[in-house]
Scaffold this motif. Structure first.
Motif: not given
Length: 257
Positions: A212, A215, A242
């Motif tokens: 995360k 991302s 991700a």
């Protein structure tokens, strides 16, 4: 008296795409499950217990981790390493082994972990590269990603950057370093000309936390990251996770034995 008084520590690496994560699951191939089967076969019995230094997710690779085994009798596991690795078929590799004190607790001795996440532009991306690198349609410029990554450094409540589970109550983790750079770990062949790496080092990580964070680095400004860290229980849109295949547990450092 301890039922298994002898303890040994292995270093290990594995190719995560072959497994549904570390932890044993009924009917699923896992790192822990294969290690137990191979150890049982080579030792000739299943009277042992193992614990790992990390419980990686399905598809996540490991360059350097550790596994501890507890046995009832003293065994020369160094002499058995070639047989163990042959039966692990190259998907898992045990790099070394040493005897440790029975009261040595592997999980408590982990000092820090470093993860690397590799990604590249979708343009001219060869499918063979997808074993280690995530194809991304769009992400910020390198300088912007570097600034976003630095916003994670420090001790924070990462509730907004992990998958929250019902039994988890402590979301505070410390990130020692976070950065993004052009990587030279993959060169030539089928790999893209520019491969980026998000590298993060911390004392420990939550479920899906690193993916995360990746991302967020792709799309969030430093201020957006800081706002979520400052108000972790806010009404935030969920940060995407991700894909797993770009993630590698790159290094596990233990406190001195």
């Amino acid at each position: 008296m301890l039922s298994r008084p002898y303890s040994y520590l292995f270093s290990l690496s594995y190719y995560g795409a072959r497994f549904k994560g570390w932890a044993k699951q009924k009917g699923q191939p896992t790192v822990e499950g294969k290690l137990e089967r191979v150890l049982g076969y080579v030792l000739g019995h299943d009277d042992f217990r193992i614990i790992g230094s990390s419980r990686t997710d399905s598809g996540v690779n490991c360059r350097r981790g550790f596994v501890q085994i507890f046995l009832r009798e003293k065994v020369d596991l160094g002499a058995l390493l070639p047989s163990l690795n042959q039966n692990l078929s190259g998907e898992i590799h045990l790099g070394s082994v040493q005897e440790v004190a029975r009261d040595f607790n592997l999980i408590q001795f982990v000092e820090r972990k470093t993860y690397r996440y590799f990604f590249a532009s979708a343009e001219n991306f060869h499918p063979f590269a997808s074993a280690y690198i995530t194809q991304v349609d769009g992400f910020q410029a390198l300088e912007s990603m570097q600034e976003s990554a630095s916003a994670f450094v420090g001790k924070h409540d990462f509730r907004a950057f992990c998958k929250v589970t019902p039994n988890k109550t402590d979301f505070v983790r410390e990130v020692l370093e976070a950065k993004v750079y052009l990587s030279d770990d993959f060169v030539e062949g089928f790999f893209p000309e520019k491969v980026y790496c998000f590298e993060v080092t911390g004392t420990g990580f939550l479920y899906h936390q690193v993916r995360k964070m990746v991302s967020a680095v792709w799309a969030f400004s430093p201020q957006e990251i800081q706002d979520r860290l400052a108000s972790p229980e806010g009404d935030w849109a969920q940060v995407p996770t991700a894909p797993a295949h770009g993630l590698v547990l790159w290094e596990t450092v233990l406190r001195s034995l």
